[in-house]
Design an enzyme around this catalytic site. Structure first.
Site, mmCIF file in Angstrom:
data_model
loop_
_atom_site.group_PDB
_atom_site.id
_atom_site.type_symbol
_atom_site.label_atom_id
_atom_site.label_comp_id
_atom_site.label_asym_id
_atom_site.label_seq_id
_atom_site.Cartn_x
_atom_site.Cartn_y
_atom_site.Cartn_z
ATOM 1 C CB CYS A 2 25.582 -41.749 -80.081
ATOM 2 S SG CYS A 2 25.638 -40.745 -78.602
ATOM 3 N NE ARG A 27 29.159 -43.210 -84.816
ATOM 4 C CZ ARG A 27 29.705 -42.515 -85.803
ATOM 5 N NH1 ARG A 27 30.475 -43.118 -86.672
ATOM 6 N NH2 ARG A 27 29.482 -41.243 -85.927
ATOM 7 C CD1 TRP A 74 31.838 -42.276 -74.992
ATOM 8 C CD2 TRP A 74 31.357 -40.115 -75.382
ATOM 9 N NE1 TRP A 74 32.840 -41.515 -74.446
ATOM 10 C CE2 TRP A 74 32.569 -40.189 -74.664
ATOM 11 C CE3 TRP A 74 30.858 -38.860 -75.732
ATOM 12 C CZ2 TRP A 74 33.299 -39.061 -74.304
ATOM 13 C CZ3 TRP A 74 31.578 -37.726 -75.361
ATOM 14 C CH2 TRP A 74 32.794 -37.838 -74.658
ATOM 15 C CG ASN A 98 26.482 -39.175 -83.683
ATOM 16 O OD1 ASN A 98 27.076 -38.858 -82.656
ATOM 17 N ND2 ASN A 98 27.095 -39.271 -84.857
ATOM 18 N N GLY A 99 25.289 -36.527 -81.796
ATOM 19 C CA GLY A 99 25.702 -35.131 -81.905
ATOM 20 C C GLY A 99 25.317 -34.367 -80.654
ATOM 21 C CD GLU A 478 50.148 -43.605 -79.717
ATOM 22 O OE1 GLU A 478 49.677 -42.481 -79.525
ATOM 23 O OE2 GLU A 478 49.443 -44.604 -79.981
ATOM 24 C CE LYS A 482 47.102 -46.364 -77.879
ATOM 25 N NZ LYS A 482 47.310 -45.669 -79.107
ATOM 26 C CD GLU A 485 43.603 -45.213 -75.728
ATOM 27 O OE1 GLU A 485 44.439 -45.297 -76.630
ATOM 28 O OE2 GLU A 485 42.440 -44.818 -75.941
ATOM 29 C CG HIS A 501 63.223 -26.907 -67.797
ATOM 30 N ND1 HIS A 501 64.069 -25.888 -67.437
ATOM 31 C CD2 HIS A 501 63.806 -27.524 -68.845
ATOM 32 C CE1 HIS A 501 65.117 -25.868 -68.256
ATOM 33 N NE2 HIS A 501 64.979 -26.857 -69.114
ATOM 34 C CE LYS A 600 39.480 -47.546 -83.558
ATOM 35 N NZ LYS A 600 40.874 -47.473 -83.072
HETATM 36 O O1 M6R Z 1 39.776 -41.654 -85.675
HETATM 37 P P1 M6R Z 1 40.851 -40.687 -85.291
HETATM 38 O O2 M6R Z 1 42.211 -41.171 -85.701
HETATM 39 O O3 M6R Z 1 40.599 -39.298 -85.794
HETATM 40 O O4 M6R Z 1 40.824 -40.641 -83.716
HETATM 41 C C1 M6R Z 1 41.616 -39.737 -82.999
HETATM 42 C C2 M6R Z 1 41.681 -40.101 -81.542
HETATM 43 O O5 M6R Z 1 40.406 -40.071 -80.976
HETATM 44 C C3 M6R Z 1 42.282 -41.489 -81.333
HETATM 45 O O6 M6R Z 1 43.529 -41.604 -81.921
HETATM 46 C C4 M6R Z 1 42.404 -41.795 -79.822
HETATM 47 O O7 M6R Z 1 43.319 -40.931 -79.243
HETATM 48 C C5 M6R Z 1 42.778 -43.254 -79.603
HETATM 49 N N1 M6R Z 1 41.815 -43.869 -78.738
HETATM 50 C C6 M6R Z 1 44.109 -43.447 -78.976
HETATM 51 O O8 M6R Z 1 44.442 -44.794 -78.853
#
Ligand code: M6R
Length: 605
Positions: A2, A27, A74, A98-99, A478, A482, A485, A501, A600
């Site tokens: 958060c 966050r 969050w 936060n935590g 990757e 993308k 998400e 497999h 984020k």
């Molecule tokens: O801030 P960070 O690079 O440590 O974050 C890691 C992941 O949470 C981040 O890359 C996440 O997978 C992204 N939303 C992917 O697009």
């Protein structure tokens, strides 16, 4: 995870709290709230949804007061609704957190037995009620310290009190907390970015510390209640590019910016005159490195996977790429002469940070590859290689991924060069090729229209596969991340050779399959895997630098990336995959910058 903010001022604080919360929405954005001391009483307002909702609420019913705390959530404990939104207040105390408080169930029982009543399902409310309980007989400092001593888990806290109308308390253990010095006002915030429009003078709390701010004074204490001094950092005056400009959303802006951010990053590290890579202050002599471990989460983990291929190819060093949330709980045998590299855009990801702490405890050599250089990981690692991507606001990581890969590629070249494992000519040629990468990225971005058309074919599919071998495999992972998400379409990234497999069973008529097959040493093999997919009805999008007219008549779409040094294909194939996920999500009307259930910066486990 958060975001929290606290302000002690001599003028009304609610509008600055709202502005700071908007910056902290990366966050968490499932609910928001604030408390001020208004006419001697705690005035708490909260709602589900975005900070905009809270702002509308305040517009109709303003909150006055010269000190206050705010929160974006969050959800961890309890669904995202108004009751579970922070702050959590009693008659006399209001808390944002936060935590995660890991012993909250135990503490809850204790408090209920003492007659306290809980309103929410959160872990945070135990903090409010513990403080309320201690304040019955203890002074402020004792009540804070006793409460913090009871908590297990991680926290950054902002607290205000009915009886102490001029002060805000901040405390941290495990979660970050910055403290800002202003003119007739002082601040606490989950990061310096949220405070940057108000001040550039920042200190950071260390684990166990707490602070008490009034509008004209900040006092710091360590876990033993001893007053301590803090170093003050002046934040760089870099242009805080948090404006979308003419772009529809931050993600499209950040994808587009890659032609510039890649240039800046390369420029920062390559000495133009000597044509050499500038990396100083290695925490370990590169000639002595016996093993490298790369650690990250999500997209950052994919850049770790990528770097493994590069480092293994051009040095003799064995490499492991590790997911931080797994690594931190494994029994690692730390050996001398190993280098642990932590990759993170935010530098605040809880699992990556915990993995770094574990390495530090074991006296391992550590390096951070980080975008936010004021972050916790950047401050703890032995040495830091920034990626110079500028603020990345969209939840989906794009320009940071390209930046991470550039720095990791440069690192692998430099280590190889220092160990005399790459010839001078090859080293110089690779540097020269890399310098041309921004142009190639620009060229690839200019073909966005092609992807826009292809995206239409994905929107009604239930799932998609992304396949690649060697250098293309991490990029397939990757691409799948993308797509899922952003567009909520199930997607899997797989090594193409593994399909037979098991996953080949998923291929049926019309399923979209993205094949990454540049003309590298894996090309023929990947094309054979592609034929196996086509034979079973897969609808193939081939991404390649191959310009021969026909590889197979049955390919539905082909996207051509520019020709380059084969090790740079990974960068160029990333671009169409980012664009694909973006356009599919756009066509499906998804929230591009804030996909559901995500945040984020993942500052909880
Ligand atoms: O801030 P960070 O690079 O440590 O974050 C890691 C992941 O949470 C981040 O890359 C996440 O997978 C992204 N939303 C992917 O697009």
């Amino acid at each position: 995870m958060c975001g929290i903010i606290g302000i002690a001022s001599n003028k009304s604080v609610s509008s600055n709290i709202i502005q700071a919360l908007k910056k902290l929405e990366y966050r968490g954005y499932d609910s928001a709230g604030l408390s001020t001391i208004d006419n001697g009483e705690i005035n708490e307002k909260k709602c589900s949804g975005r900070v905009n909702n809270l702002e509308k609420m305040l517009f109709q019913n303003p909150s006055n007061g010269t000190l206050g705390i705010g929160h974006v959530r969050w959800a961890t404990h309890g669904i995202p609704n108004e009751v579970n939104a922070h702050p959590h207040s009693s008659e006399i105390v209001s808390v944002v957190h936060n935590g995660i408080i890991e012993n909250s169930n135990f503490l809850k029982k204790e408090l209920i037995n003492k007659g306290h009543k809980f309103k929410s399902q959160t872990d945070t409310e135990v903090i409010t009620l513990l403080l309320t309980d201690y304040l019955k007989k203890d002074n402020l400092i004792d009540a804070i310290s006793k409460t913090l001593e009871k908590l297990e888990g991680s926290f950054a806290l902002g607290i205000i009190f009915k009886e102490h109308k001029n002060l805000v308390v901040g405390a941290r253990r495990g979660s970050p907390l910055a403290v800002g010095y202003g003119h007739n006002e002082n601040y606490i915030g989950s990061d310096s970015y949220a405070l940057k429009t108000m001040t550039n003078k920042i200190s950071y709390l260390d684990d166990g510390d707490f602070c008490i701010l009034t509008n004209d004074k900040i006092e710091f204490f360590n876990s033993k209640r001893k007053k301590i001094n803090k170093e003050v950092s002046i934040l760089s005056n870099d242009k805080n590019d948090s404006d979308k400009g003419d772009f529809k959303d931050f993600m499209s802006k950040e994808i587009d910016e890659q032609q510039i951010t890649s240039k800046i990053c390369i420029h920062e590290y390559i000495d133009k005159i000597r044509n050499d890579i500038n990396f100083y202050n290695f925490s370990i002599d590169p000639k002595k490195i016996k093993k490298i471990r790369l650690i990250g989460c999500g997209t950052a983990f994919h850049s770790c996977l990528m770097a493994r291929y590069w480092i293994e190819e051009i040095t003799s060093i064995p490499v492991d790429s590790e997911i931080a949330s797994e690594f931190r709980y494994r029994k690692i045998r730390f050996n001398k002469d190993e280098l642990y590299i932590f990759v993170s855009q935010s530098g605040e990801t809880a699992d990556t940070f915990a993995a770094l702490q574990m390495c530090k405890k074991n006296k391992a050599s550590t390096c951070g590859i980080i975008n936010v250089t004021e972050s916790s990981i950047a401050r703890l690692a032995d040495f830091v290689l920034p990626i110079y991507a500028g603020p990345e606001i969209g939840v989906a990581s794009t320009k940071a991924f390209i930046g991470q890969m550039i720095v990791l590629y440069l690192l692998s070249l430099k280590i190889s060069n220092l160990r005399n494992e790459i010839s001078k000519d090859d080293y110089l040629k690779k540097i020269k090729d890399l310098k041309n990468l921004p142009n190639l990225i620009k060229k690839t971005l200019s073909k966005q229209n092609e992807i826009q058309l292809i995206a239409r074919d994905f929107i009604n599919s239930k799932g998609a596969m992304f396949l690649g071998r060697g250098y293309s495999y991490p990029i397939a992972m990757e691409g799948a991340l993308k797509l899922k998400e952003l567009s909520y379409i199930h997607a899997e990234g797989y090594p193409a050779g593994e399909m037979k497999h098991g996953p080949l069973a998923l291929i049926e008529d019309g399923i979209p399959v993205v094949i990454l097959a540049p003309r590298d040493r894996y090309f023929e093999k990947t094309i054979s895997n592609m034929q196996e997919v086509i034979a079973r009805g897969g609808k193939v999008l081939l991404i390649t630098d191959d310009d021969t007219e026909i590889i197979s008549e049955n390919i539905r779409f082909k996207f051509q990336i520019p020709k380059s040094n084969y090790q740079l294909n990974s960068f160029l194939m990333t671009i169409p995959l980012q664009l694909l996920a973006y356009h599919v999500a756009l066509l499906k009307n998804c929230d591009i910058d804030k996909p559901r259930n995500l945040a984020k910066s993942v500052t909880v486990e």
